[in-house]
Design a protein around this motif. Structure first.
Motif, PDB file in Angstrom:
ATOM      1  N   GLY A   1      13.278  25.296  -3.508  1.00  0.00           N
ATOM      2  CA  GLY A   1      13.118  25.545  -2.083  1.00  0.00           C
ATOM      3  C   GLY A   1      12.429  24.417  -1.329  1.00  0.00           C
ATOM      4  N   GLN A   2      11.743  23.509  -2.053  1.00  0.00           N
ATOM      5  CA  GLN A   2      11.093  22.372  -1.387  1.00  0.00           C
ATOM      6  C   GLN A   2      12.129  21.341  -0.983  1.00  0.00           C
ATOM      7  OE1 GLN A   2       7.894  21.327  -4.370  1.00  0.00           O
ATOM      8  NE2 GLN A   2       6.913  20.622  -2.483  1.00  0.00           N
ATOM      9  N   LYS A   3      11.807  20.574   0.062  1.00  0.00           N
ATOM     10  CA  LYS A   3      12.674  19.479   0.503  1.00  0.00           C
ATOM     11  C   LYS A   3      12.291  18.198  -0.235  1.00  0.00           C
ATOM     12  CE  LYS A   3      13.670  21.268   5.060  1.00  0.00           C
ATOM     13  NZ  LYS A   3      13.564  21.040   6.508  1.00  0.00           N
ATOM     14  N   MET A   4      13.306  17.491  -0.709  1.00  0.00           N
ATOM     15  CA  MET A   4      13.117  16.223  -1.394  1.00  0.00           C
ATOM     16  C   MET A   4      13.618  15.098  -0.500  1.00  0.00           C
ATOM     17  SD  MET A   4      14.691  14.665  -4.988  1.00  0.00           S
ATOM     18  CE  MET A   4      14.604  16.212  -5.806  1.00  0.00           C
ATOM     19  N   VAL A   5      12.840  14.027  -0.421  1.00  0.00           N
ATOM     20  CA  VAL A   5      13.271  12.793   0.226  1.00  0.00           C
ATOM     21  C   VAL A   5      13.023  11.687  -0.775  1.00  0.00           C
ATOM     22  CG1 VAL A   5      12.944  11.187   2.144  1.00  0.00           C
ATOM     23  CG2 VAL A   5      12.670  13.643   2.529  1.00  0.00           C
ATOM     24  N   LEU A   6      14.013  10.837  -0.971  1.00  0.00           N
ATOM     25  CA  LEU A   6      13.869   9.705  -1.885  1.00  0.00           C
ATOM     26  C   LEU A   6      13.674   8.428  -1.097  1.00  0.00           C
ATOM     27  CD1 LEU A   6      16.624  10.673  -4.396  1.00  0.00           C
ATOM     28  CD2 LEU A   6      14.167  10.854  -4.695  1.00  0.00           C
ATOM     29  N   PHE A   7      12.872   7.541  -1.657  1.00  0.00           N
ATOM     30  CA  PHE A   7      12.633   6.219  -1.091  1.00  0.00           C
ATOM     31  C   PHE A   7      13.065   5.206  -2.135  1.00  0.00           C
ATOM     32  CE2 PHE A   7       9.108   8.973   0.421  1.00  0.00           C
ATOM     33  CZ  PHE A   7       9.526   9.120   1.724  1.00  0.00           C
ATOM     34  N   ILE A   8      14.017   4.369  -1.762  1.00  0.00           N
ATOM     35  CA  ILE A   8      14.526   3.351  -2.669  1.00  0.00           C
ATOM     36  C   ILE A   8      14.381   2.008  -1.986  1.00  0.00           C
ATOM     37  CG2 ILE A   8      16.573   2.518  -3.877  1.00  0.00           C
ATOM     38  CD1 ILE A   8      17.196   5.775  -3.440  1.00  0.00           C
ATOM     39  N   GLU A   9      13.873   1.040  -2.733  1.00  0.00           N
ATOM     40  CA  GLU A   9      13.682  -0.297  -2.181  1.00  0.00           C
ATOM     41  C   GLU A   9      14.146  -1.330  -3.200  1.00  0.00           C
ATOM     42  OE1 GLU A   9      10.149  -3.266  -0.574  1.00  0.00           O
ATOM     43  OE2 GLU A   9       9.647  -1.239  -1.201  1.00  0.00           O
ATOM     44  N   VAL A  10      14.957  -2.274  -2.733  1.00  0.00           N
ATOM     45  CA  VAL A  10      15.365  -3.417  -3.557  1.00  0.00           C
ATOM     46  C   VAL A  10      14.767  -4.676  -2.945  1.00  0.00           C
ATOM     47  CG1 VAL A  10      17.491  -2.408  -4.466  1.00  0.00           C
ATOM     48  CG2 VAL A  10      17.551  -3.624  -2.308  1.00  0.00           C
ATOM     49  N   SER A  11      14.530  -5.667  -3.777  1.00  0.00           N
ATOM     50  CA  SER A  11      13.873  -6.882  -3.292  1.00  0.00           C
ATOM     51  C   SER A  11      14.815  -7.831  -2.557  1.00  0.00           C
ATOM     52  CB  SER A  11      13.193  -7.609  -4.455  1.00  0.00           C
ATOM     53  OG  SER A  11      14.126  -7.899  -5.475  1.00  0.00           O
TER      54      SER A  11
END
Length: 140
Positions: free
Chosen positions: A20-30
């Motif tokens: 039931g929780q909301k997930m947000v992903l953070f992705i970073e490439v150099s």
């Protein structure tokens, strides 16, 4: 130098979510790259998450957090059952490999992919690739 690919969530790099929780992903490439990422649920099904119908281009700029979902994407990622250990798997390519993906992998987004879909990604030739994973624990 080597390409870095970082993955974390809105609750950190070792997340535990309740159904039931909301997930947000953070992705970073150099460096500027073309991103494809997949989510493997604890029941073994794997889904392509990015790119998707809300963000059709796989291109992401280097040294900028890519949020999924972002404010521009018209969906929320609400954690659902099954519970257990799940895996976020990200691949950053030096060029767009979309047309080299098997047809079903291109077509299916947010739906279970055929078995071995991730192995097909590693078999793409003449392209530099970086990959990283993040474990996600889902509980009731």
């Amino acid at each position: 130098g080597p390409l870095s690919l970082r993955i974390r969530s809105n609750i950190g790099a070792d997340p535990v979510y309740s159904v039931g929780q909301k997930m947000v992903l953070f992705i970073e490439v150099s460096r500027d790259r073309y991103l494809n990422y997949f989510y493997r649920q604890s029941d073994g099904s794997t889904m392509r998450i990015f790119p998707n119908r809300f963000h059709k281009s796989a291109f992401i700029a280097g040294n900028v957090d890519q949020h999924v979902p972002s404010a521009a994407m018209a969906f929320d990622w609400v954690v659902r059952e099954p519970t257990g250990i799940e895996i976020m798997k990200c691949f950053a390519f030096e060029r767009d490999i979309y047309n080299e993906l098997p047809r079903l992998v291109r077509k299916l987004v947010f739906e279970p992919l055929p078995y071995r879909a991730l192995a097909d990604l590693r078999s793409i030739r003449r392209v530099a690739i970086a990959e990283n994973s993040m474990m996600v624990n889902v509980k009731k």
